[in-house]
Design a protein around this motif. Structure first.
Motif, mmCIF file in Angstrom:
data_model
loop_
_atom_site.group_PDB
_atom_site.id
_atom_site.type_symbol
_atom_site.label_atom_id
_atom_site.label_comp_id
_atom_site.label_asym_id
_atom_site.label_seq_id
_atom_site.Cartn_x
_atom_site.Cartn_y
_atom_site.Cartn_z
ATOM 1 N N GLU A 122 -57.897 44.922 -24.895
ATOM 2 C CA GLU A 122 -56.974 43.788 -25.081
ATOM 3 C C GLU A 122 -57.484 42.833 -26.150
ATOM 4 O O GLU A 122 -56.727 42.379 -27.012
ATOM 5 N N LYS A 132 -43.317 37.057 -20.427
ATOM 6 C CA LYS A 132 -42.317 38.111 -20.585
ATOM 7 C C LYS A 132 -41.237 38.118 -19.516
ATOM 8 O O LYS A 132 -41.315 37.368 -18.540
ATOM 9 N N ASP A 192 -44.735 43.315 -23.636
ATOM 10 C CA ASP A 192 -45.366 42.013 -23.857
ATOM 11 C C ASP A 192 -44.654 41.281 -24.977
ATOM 12 O O ASP A 192 -44.225 41.890 -25.959
ATOM 13 N N LYS A 217 -53.764 48.521 -28.680
ATOM 14 C CA LYS A 217 -53.382 48.069 -27.331
ATOM 15 C C LYS A 217 -53.082 49.213 -26.362
ATOM 16 O O LYS A 217 -53.116 49.042 -25.151
HETATM 17 C C1 GAL Z 1 -49.991 43.501 -18.167
HETATM 18 C C2 GAL Z 1 -49.768 43.259 -19.644
HETATM 19 C C3 GAL Z 1 -50.597 44.177 -20.440
HETATM 20 C C4 GAL Z 1 -52.018 44.316 -19.930
HETATM 21 C C5 GAL Z 1 -52.175 44.179 -18.411
HETATM 22 C C6 GAL Z 1 -53.580 43.945 -17.902
HETATM 23 O O1 GAL Z 1 -49.165 42.712 -17.390
HETATM 24 O O2 GAL Z 1 -48.421 43.477 -19.944
HETATM 25 O O3 GAL Z 1 -50.549 43.808 -21.788
HETATM 26 O O4 GAL Z 1 -52.851 43.551 -20.659
HETATM 27 O O5 GAL Z 1 -51.344 43.223 -17.866
HETATM 28 O O6 GAL Z 1 -54.081 42.695 -18.230
#
Ligand code: GAL
Length: 417
Positions: A39, A90, A300, A336
């Motif tokens: 991330e 989001k 996202d 990502k």
């Molecule tokens: C999700 C997000 C992802 C990922 C994940 C864990 O909700 O959409 O981008 O980072 O959390 O942190």
């Protein structure tokens, strides 16, 4: 080389001497929860592009997978009258903040760049309030994935990734017999809800998923199908190691990397983690959709809060434009683990998991089996999602029966609606 070194300082000094304010430079304070290896690498790409375009980036990371801690911090900032310029936010959350009058729109950027022409309409609708873009999407994540360590599978004599939940259970039983932890899991409510919704899709299918987890239909929530989904979840509780409680998702991914566990059920941000550790898809780790037909969507996006000052407004517009640029959508998503939100970015440079995600997404749209993630805030309000998370976690950590679970879940959802 006349500008830069010599002329510009003179202009600046002249401006000040004439009483003119210094030119506003694009500035953003970005609140996000991207702190794991994969991330952080991905959000670093956004910071770099923003700074390369002359902007000032103020980083406000709030650790905590799934973003629950970040959303709490956001609320406090808005209540204090000091919202960040841009927030990783989001789904229906965008609409909830827009309804409270908390957002700026970036429609002039969207019009100039014709975002409507390059975004899937369903995604564009989530980003708009009253017909204007108030958010910009960075990616499409798929939630219904199983990741595995192929060496570990081979050790236990498992030749293929499971395509039904019975096959999953059979593989897990073999692993247990070989003394290997079948499922790397982190016992946090959003992670419990992630595996739960994947099971609901697999056991009940996309129409059932929609009825139960999106429309919150009482008959679906209390049905035998839902009981069967909880039964499968109960089985999976038996496949995790004794230290699962509270573990972060990326540490669970690390267990699969190191061969301490065979599988992880997690969205493709887990792939970002494998890649950041230098692991090669198809060799060091493999991917397959969780059993069932469909695609659980999680996208996202960055949402622009109501801030004042030319520098901040300029910052929002620059950020919006960068996020939607095809080059950024490519570099960001390569890091990502997701695929671009724009439909016109070539996937040649992406790995086979990403290509499969894209192909399955198109198939799911065609077959009407694309469903929004409940666990990842794409489907229902925060309060309803909170009820799902609480109940699923309570079930996972107790000996509650599946029958009791569906009844308690249906009651809680009704109260929160
Ligand atoms: C999700 C997000 C992802 C990922 C994940 C864990 O909700 O959409 O981008 O980072 O959390 O942190």
């Amino acid at each position: 080389m006349f500008h830069g070194n010599r002329i510009l300082p003179l202009v600046a000094v002249a401006g000040l001497a004439l009483g003119g304010a210094a030119r506003a430079e694009p500035t953003v304070e970005v609140l996000h929860w991207w702190t794991s290896g994969g991330e952080a690498k991905a959000v670093g790409e956004l910071k770099n592009s923003f700074e390369a375009a002359g902007g000032t980036w103020i980083d406000s990371p709030i650790a905590g997978g799934g973003g629950d801690a970040a959303m709490t911090a956001l609320r406090a900032r808005v209540v204090a009258g000091n919202p960040p310029t841009a927030v990783q936010l989001k789904g229906p959350g965008i609409q909830e903040w827009a309804e409270q009058g908390a957002l700026n729109d970036v429609q002039d950027v969207a019009t100039a760049e014709d975002w409507d022409a390059v975004l899937p309409p369903a995604l564009a609708a989530i980003m708009k309030y009253n017909g204007n873009y108030v958010a910009a999407p960075v990616n499409i994540h798929r939630v219904d994935w199983i990741w595995a360590n192929p060496e570990v599978l081979a050790k236990a004599g498992i030749e293929a990734m499971p395509t039904t939940w019975d096959e999953f259970n059979a593989a897990a039983d073999k692993l247990m017999a070989a003394g290997i932890t079948p499922l790397a899991h982190g016992g946090q409510p959003w992670q419990d809800a992630t595996i739960f919704e994947d099971v609901v899709l697999g056991v009940g299918g996309a129409d059932f998923f929609r009825k139960a987890l999106v429309e919150l239909d009482n008959d679906a929530l209390t049905s035998d199908t839902m009981v069967a989904a909880f039964d499968q979840l109960r089985k999976m509780r038996g496949y995790v190691d004794p230290n699962f409680s509270g573990r972060d998702w990326n540490l669970a991914t690390g267990m699969v990397m190191r061969g301490e566990a065979a599988f992880q059920i997690m969205g493709d941000w887990a792939k970002g983690e494998f890649l950041a550790a230098g692991k090669v898809p198809g060799k060091d780790f493999i991917c397959a959709p969780t059993p069932g037909q469909g695609f659980v969507l999680n996208s996202d996006s960055f949402t622009f809060f109501k801030v004042k000052g030319d520098d901040n407004i300029k910052g929002q517009k620059l950020l919006a434009s960068l996020i939607m640029s095809p080059e950024f959508q490519k570099t960001f998503n390569l890091a990502k683990g997701s695929i671009p939100a724009r439909t016109d970015v070539a996937l040649d440079a992406f790995d086979d998991c990403a290509k499969l995600s894209h192909a399955d997404l198109l198939k799911a749209i065609e077959a009407d089996t694309l469903v929004p993630s409940m666990a990842h805030e794409m489907a229902v309000s925060r309060s309803v999602r909170g009820e799902f998370l609480d109940l699923v976690t309570e079930f996972f950590n107790s000996d509650m029966s599946s029958q009791d679970a569906v009844q308690q879940l249906a009651d809680a959802v009704k109260r929160a609606m």
